[in-house]
Every structure is written in C-alpha cells, then in structure tokens.
Design a protein around this motif. Structure first.
Motif, PDB file in Angstrom:
ATOM      1  N   CYS A   1      -5.400   5.283   4.768  1.00 56.84           N
ATOM      2  CA  CYS A   1      -5.287   6.506   5.550  1.00 56.84           C
ATOM      3  C   CYS A   1      -3.978   7.230   5.222  1.00 56.84           C
ATOM      4  CB  CYS A   1      -5.337   6.142   7.039  1.00 56.84           C
ATOM      5  SG  CYS A   1      -5.060   7.557   8.113  1.00 56.84           S
TER       6      CYS A   1
ATOM      7  N   ARG B   1      -2.567   9.349   7.065  1.00 57.34           N
ATOM      8  CA  ARG B   1      -1.788   9.547   8.292  1.00 57.34           C
ATOM      9  C   ARG B   1      -1.044   8.289   8.721  1.00 57.34           C
ATOM     10  NH1 ARG B   1      -6.010  12.912  12.048  1.00 57.34           N
ATOM     11  NH2 ARG B   1      -5.693  14.951  11.055  1.00 57.34           N
ATOM     12  N   CYS B   2      -1.771   7.138   8.715  1.00 58.74           N
ATOM     13  CA  CYS B   2      -1.155   5.939   9.287  1.00 58.74           C
ATOM     14  C   CYS B   2      -1.131   4.750   8.339  1.00 58.74           C
ATOM     15  CB  CYS B   2      -1.837   5.574  10.605  1.00 58.74           C
ATOM     16  SG  CYS B   2      -3.452   4.785  10.386  1.00 58.74           S
TER      17      CYS B   2
ATOM     18  N   CYS C   1     -10.597   6.215   8.767  1.00 59.41           N
ATOM     19  CA  CYS C   1      -9.544   5.284   9.172  1.00 59.41           C
ATOM     20  C   CYS C   1      -9.967   4.601  10.483  1.00 59.41           C
ATOM     21  CB  CYS C   1      -8.234   6.030   9.367  1.00 59.41           C
ATOM     22  SG  CYS C   1      -6.949   4.936  10.014  1.00 59.41           S
TER      23      CYS C   1
ATOM     24  N   CYS D   1      -6.974   5.324  13.353  1.00 53.90           N
ATOM     25  CA  CYS D   1      -6.696   6.632  13.978  1.00 53.90           C
ATOM     26  C   CYS D   1      -7.860   7.612  13.855  1.00 53.90           C
ATOM     27  CB  CYS D   1      -5.412   7.238  13.405  1.00 53.90           C
ATOM     28  SG  CYS D   1      -5.586   7.938  11.758  1.00 53.90           S
TER      29      CYS D   1
HETATM   30 ZN   LIG Z   1      -5.163   6.368  10.165  1.00 56.03          ZN
END
Ligand SMILES: [Zn+2]
Length: 270
Positions: free
Chosen positions: A114, A116-117, A132, A135
């Motif tokens: 991911c 983002r995370c 993901c 998230c």
């Molecule tokens: Zn994520």
C-alpha cells in the motif's frame, strides 16, 4: 489495438478449458519457435507462477496472464522475446492482448504494498484492484495520457528527435498531460516547450495504447502559426522542418506516430 471481439475483464478465479496463454518471464514474453502463443501444458515445467489471472476473452476463449520472475529459465521448446520485437510477428490480436497483459503485470508488481501505509496488498477477485487490508486503499491500473502532434507548414512537417531515439530517427512531438490540464492545452504547452512555436487548428487523429510502460497516446494534426524552432535542452536533441519528399528515418509501423505521419503524407501528396 485490441481485437473487436476481445472483452477485457480481470479475475483471479481461473476458468476451466484451454486458454490463450500470455506468458511472461520478467518482462520478456514466451513464444513458440513459430512465434505463436505457448500452450498451457508447455508452461508446466516453469512451476508455480508469480501471477496467474484471467484478463479477458477473445470471442469465448479465456485469455490468461501467467508470469514468472526475472531469471526464471524458459522451458525447452519456447523462446523469450521483448514485446517490441514481437510486433508484426506475433499477429495483431496476440500482440495487443500481450500489451494489455504486460501493463496489468507492471501494475500488479508495482502495487504489492500500500502506498499509504505500506501493508502488503491483496488483489480483488473480480476487479483489477489491489486492495490494502489495513486501510482499505484501492490501487487501480495506471494509464498515463500523452499527446502527440504532427505540425504542418505547407509541404513541410515539423519532426524532432529525443536523445533516446535510435540514431537518425525523427518523429512527431509528444509529451505527457499534466494533472489539471486539458489535452488541448497540453498540445499547445508541449509544442511551445519542446520547439518554441505556436500552432492552430488541432485536428483529432486517433489514440493508441502504448504499453511501455502504460501510456495512452492521443494524436493530433496541427498547423504552424509562428516562431522559429528552438529545441528544448535535454528533451529535444534536434528538430526541423522536413519536406514530405525529403524525410528522415521515421518510427516503425507499430507506433501511432507512424500512422499519424502516413496519414499526413497521404493527404499532402493527394
Ligand atoms: Zn494501506
């Protein structure tokens, strides 16, 4: 282009029956000695694949993208080849489905985590989406629009070469669309940046998927208005006006650039 009777889809659930196999090792495509697609049975010696997904149907025949990591040895009786080198040899239908396979494989490999995370992603069962689990961020295949424009001044065409072209080859101008920008604004901006001239009368020609790695080329004809050619440093090695009867080496037939050029030449030569 993809064949008219090809229906794209994406699924990790594999259908029964003999598929058309779009088999890739690293970024090289597996083909038979006669430059055909390999049979599923011929891929068994390769062992468990990195990716095996349904990417569409040609008529009713399922098309599978099956891939192994770079460095995997090709099985006896099959050759590995770059996609560009297969144009004109693999057959149009298989070439453009291979191009789709290649873009989906790049996307899968580039979205294992991911953005983002950082959690490892999973692939949706019936949709081209990397998800993901932590998230819920969803990552879809990327398609990057890029304009191409062939500028005319009477019997002359404005052609340019970028430093990565093979020696002696010239083509139409091209450049990527910026976020927030219209396609038309992109054509004018890129033309000004790359060669310093103004243009008018944009005429839509055609589009083409260009899987190196995930562009959608959107091609226009245009007419010159004003300005002396000033090649953009670092981007354009050389650019000039070429009479239609004194052209340099042009791009090969796989590219929309060549079709755009041929279209202009047919019109200008009447
Ligand atoms: Zn994520």
């Amino acid at each position: 282009m993809l064949p008219p009777d090809f229906t794209p889809c994406f699924s990790t659930a594999l259908p029964a029956g003999e598929p058309l196999c779009f088999a890739i090792i690293g970024d090289q495509h597996l083909v038979t000695p006669e430059t055909g697609l390999p049979a599923l049975a011929a891929l068994v010696p390769l062992g468990s694949p990195e990716v095996d997904v349904l990417i569409g149907h040609l008529g009713t025949t399922p098309c599978r993208l099956i891939a192994w990591p770079d460095g995997t040895a090709a099985p006896e009786g099959l050759a590995i080849e770059g996609l560009r080198a297969l144009y004109g040899r693999l057959g149009d239908d298989a070439f453009w489905i291979s191009a789709r396979a290649r873009q989906l494989l790049s996307w899968l490999r580039d979205h294992r985590h991911c953005g983002r995370c950082g959690t490892a992603t999973t692939v949706a069962e019936h949709e081209a989406a990397a998800i993901c689990p932590a998230c819920a961020h969803r990552m879809y295949p990327r398609v990057s629009p890029a304009m191409m424009v062939l500028i005319r001044r009477g019997r002359e065409l404005l052609l340019a070469r970028s430093p990565h072209f093979k020696p002696g080859m010239y083509s139409a101008l091209a450049g990527f669309v910026e976020p927030g920008e219209t396609l038309e604004a992109c054509v004018h901006r890129e033309t000004m940046e790359e060669v310093g001239v103004t243009i008018t009368n944009l005429r839509w020609f055609a589009s083409q998927s260009w899987p190196f790695p995930h562009s959608l080329m959107l091609a226009f004809h245009a007419d010159y208005v004003a300005g002396d050619i000033v090649p953009q440093e670092g981007e354009i090695e050389d650019a000039g006006w070429f009479d239609i009867d004194a052209l340099p080496e042009l791009p090969g037939p796989a590219s929309i650039a060549r079709r755009l050029l041929d279209d202009a030449l047919a019109e200008l030569r009447g």
